[in-house]
Design an enzyme around this catalytic site. Structure first.
Site, PDB file in Angstrom:
ATOM      1  N   GLU A 121      17.630   6.247  84.714  1.00  0.00           N
ATOM      2  CA  GLU A 121      17.429   4.792  84.811  1.00  0.00           C
ATOM      3  C   GLU A 121      18.487   4.100  85.673  1.00  0.00           C
ATOM      4  O   GLU A 121      18.258   3.024  86.219  1.00  0.00           O
ATOM      5  CB  GLU A 121      17.400   4.144  83.418  1.00  0.00           C
ATOM      6  CG  GLU A 121      18.679   4.238  82.621  1.00  0.00           C
ATOM      7  CD  GLU A 121      18.770   5.487  81.742  1.00  0.00           C
ATOM      8  OE1 GLU A 121      19.590   5.488  80.806  1.00  0.00           O
ATOM      9  OE2 GLU A 121      18.017   6.445  81.985  1.00  0.00           O
ATOM     10  N   HIS A 149      20.899  10.402  83.189  1.00  0.00           N
ATOM     11  CA  HIS A 149      20.326   9.067  82.959  1.00  0.00           C
ATOM     12  C   HIS A 149      19.633   8.579  84.237  1.00  0.00           C
ATOM     13  O   HIS A 149      20.256   7.918  85.062  1.00  0.00           O
ATOM     14  CB  HIS A 149      21.434   8.073  82.585  1.00  0.00           C
ATOM     15  CG  HIS A 149      21.985   8.280  81.215  1.00  0.00           C
ATOM     16  ND1 HIS A 149      21.492   7.622  80.108  1.00  0.00           N
ATOM     17  CD2 HIS A 149      22.985   9.068  80.765  1.00  0.00           C
ATOM     18  CE1 HIS A 149      22.173   8.006  79.031  1.00  0.00           C
ATOM     19  NE2 HIS A 149      23.081   8.886  79.404  1.00  0.00           N
ATOM     20  N   CYS A 189      19.022  12.092  77.825  1.00  0.00           N
ATOM     21  CA  CYS A 189      20.345  12.402  77.271  1.00  0.00           C
ATOM     22  C   CYS A 189      20.208  12.861  75.813  1.00  0.00           C
ATOM     23  O   CYS A 189      19.730  13.949  75.556  1.00  0.00           O
ATOM     24  CB  CYS A 189      21.272  11.198  77.427  1.00  0.00           C
ATOM     25  SG  CYS A 189      23.010  11.605  77.190  1.00  0.00           S
TER      26      CYS A 189
END
EC number: 6.3.4.2
Length: 592
Positions: free
Chosen positions: A529, A527, A400
């Site tokens: 994750e 993102h 990001c």
């Protein structure tokens, strides 16, 4: 009938209710049940989107763009499910829905009160949301685990406690049970485990009309038998209903800890659930995972360069994604938290010790990760870290904002645009390489970003990240950003080997960057994750760990397969779709 399990907490907040709720769900799911989860936050915010990470930790983003509490991240990772924004219920959402109904005239002139209107709205929300499918097979869940945030006795959680007091009679006793998580402190002066805080918190809960069926005791060491019996006597439960959840080396041991103490058999009796008695295969995989995390020998260190490094929950999903990847390649993970502001030259003048310590941490790490963030503080430090990783050929992943700053760094130091910046930090820059998006609405803060699951198309075949994703043509990942790389300046970068290998469906948004002639220099606008799972690590993070451990090239040459010692056994068939990369047996486990 739907079975509801309410998890409440006592004595202090942040006691581990989220992990315990996730673990209860996990052991029930391993018995073949379909499980969903709801998190209730008693604060008045509509969602978690406008919080500073120092308030409640990171903001977790869901497929539908919901910005929610980080506990929903735990549920998704443990249970391998996909939740929606309505699985996170806040006081703000409830009051907003009731006030909207009142304005529409739904209450026909009645006085709108906390009881019955707010409490009814809470119960309706829970019943409706519990039935929403959360797995790919679209089957309606059979069990709903509800976590009530905060501590019993807080003023703000009272309407929720009252709602569940009524709810237990509406759905009948055999369909509702309450797990109360409480702290057993152990003062260092005496070393004795104290039960009084738990007695008080259970008494308070019972006074509000809820009687705990299981008391889960959080303690630093195992609960002594005498302490267990004392809690049983004073809290009106059988000794078998007192469960010890002591500190463990890995959170993946918690489901095994609960299972060992008979939580499944108790819940199946208490809730009259048809649980299969076959060996629970999914838990075998959890056992392998937790055993492996104990016997890792090789170490790999990653410098996490961010601005919220004082509070590790600010980067909860990032740390988990790194842990999943490290475990997948059998390395012990060491995260070095580097406050990006300490890398800036101004710190050298004001606090030289902090400056040198930060650079020492960065330079001694095997890889560099710059996660997302907002605001100008610390951004120059991140740019210095990215410059160092690029010049020293250190494996780098920018997520990001990290990806946007990698673009700024390259523009300044390779293209010679010394004032290149994001319009977020310097609206007057002559070279705005990162600009705000047309649909961003600056008038409102909450929910106005580009949020949720979006598709990224790979534009080239020879991308490292594409190979890590299994040579996929596109990936669907979750986004949370207001600014984007300026597409008009793209050609200047590509001429110098800084390639935009992934773009959105329209080809207007730059989603993935890669740098030629570098072991691993990757930036992603999304993102990754948020979709990482314990047994299915996120490819960008796996690439970073493989590169940091010096294994990336051999992994790519093997067609993205891990070596036999790095994989889980196929006999422990799990609910995760991970059989592709994890097919071979761990010799040390299969001989046991």
């Amino acid at each position: 009938m739907m079975k509801y399990i309410l998890v409440t907490g006592g004595v202090i907040s942040g006691i581990g209710k989220g992990i315990i709720a996730s673990s209860v769900g996990t052991i029930l799911k391993s018995c073949g049940l379909h499980v969903t989860a709801i998190k209730i936050d008693p604060y008045i915010n509509i969602d978690a989107g406008t919080f500073s990470p120092y308030e409640h930790g990171e903001v977790f983003v869901l497929d539908d763009g919901g910005e929610v509490d980080l506990d929903l991240g735990n549920y998704e990772r443990f249970l391998d499910i996909r939740l929606t924004r309505d699985n996170n219920l806040t006081t703000g959402k409830i009051y907003q829905s009731v006030i909207n109904k009142e304005r529409r005239g739904d209450y026909l002139g009645k006085t709108v009160q906390v009881v019955p209107h707010i409490t009814d709205a809470i119960q309706e929300w829970v019943v409706k949301q519990a039935r929403v499918p959360v797995e790919d097979d679209d089957v309606e869940p059979q069990v709903c685990v509800i976590e009530l945030g905060g501590t019993v006795g807080d003023i703000e959680s009272m309407p929720f406690i009252e709602a569940f007091r009524q709810f237990q009679f509406k759905v009948k006793r055999e369909n509702f049970c309450n797990i109360h998580v409480s702290l057993i402190p152990q003062p260092s002066a005496t070393g004795e485990q104290k039960t009084k805080p738990t007695q008080n918190s259970v008494r308070e809960l019972r006074g509000l009309g809820l009687s705990p069926d299981l008391i889960m005791c959080r303690c630093s060491t195992s609960l002594e038998n005498s302490v267990k019996e004392k809690i049983s006597m004073f809290c009106h439960v059988e000794p078998e209903q007192v469960i010890c959840v002591h500190d463990v080396s890995s959170i993946y041991k918690v489901p095994l800890l609960l299972e060992k103490q008979g939580v499944v058999s108790y819940l199946s009796r208490r809730l009259n659930m048809p649980i299969e008695t076959r060996p629970r295969k999914m838990l075998t995989k959890w056992k392998e995972m937790s055993d492996r995390s104990d016997r890792l020998l090789e170490q790999c260190s990653i410098a996490l360069v961010g601005k919220y490094t004082k509070f590790s929950d600010s980067y909860a999903s990032v740390i988990k994604a790194l842990e999943h990847s490290a475990l997948a390649i059998s390395h012990k993970l060491e995260v070095k938290y580097v406050d990006s502001a300490h890398l800036e030259p101004s710190t050298l003048q004001e606090e030289p010790v902090k400056y040198h310590e930060a650079w020492q941490k960065l330079c001694s790490a095997d890889g560099v990760l710059v996660p997302g963030g907002f605001g100008v503080r610390g951004t120059e430090g991140k740019i210095h870290a990215i410059n160092w990783a690029r010049n020293q050929k250190k494996p780098f992943l920018g997520v990001c904002l990290g990806m946007q700053l990698a673009v700024c760094e390259f523009a300044r130091n390779t293209l010679g645009w010394t004032d290149a910046n994001s319009t977020e930090f310097d609206p007057e820059s002559k070279h705005p390489v990162v600009i705000d998006m047309p649909e961003h609405n600056p008038g409102q803060m909450g929910g106005t970003m580009r949020l949720g699951k979006r598709r990224t198309i790979f534009k080239t075949n020879n991308s490292v990240l594409r190979k890590l994703y299994g040579d996929a043509e596109y990936v669907d990942e979750r986004h949370r950003h207001r600014f984007e790389v300026n597409p008009e300046l793209k050609s200047h970068f590509e001429e110098k080997g800084f390639r935009f290998v992934g773009q959105d469906v329209e080809g207007e948004r730059m989603e993935v960057i890669e740098l030629d002639d570098h072991p691993y220099f990757v930036g992603v606008q999304y993102h990754p994750e948020f979709t990482s799972r314990p047994m299915k690590p996120s490819p960008p993070y796996l690439g970073l760990l493989l590169a940091a451990a010096g294994k990336l090239q051999s992994y790519l040459q093997k067609g993205c397969r891990l070596s036999p010692r790095d994989t889980y056994s196929d006999r422990s068939d799990s609910s995760s779709p991970d059989s592709e990369i994890l097919e071979l047996k761990l010799p040390s486990i299969s001989n046991e």
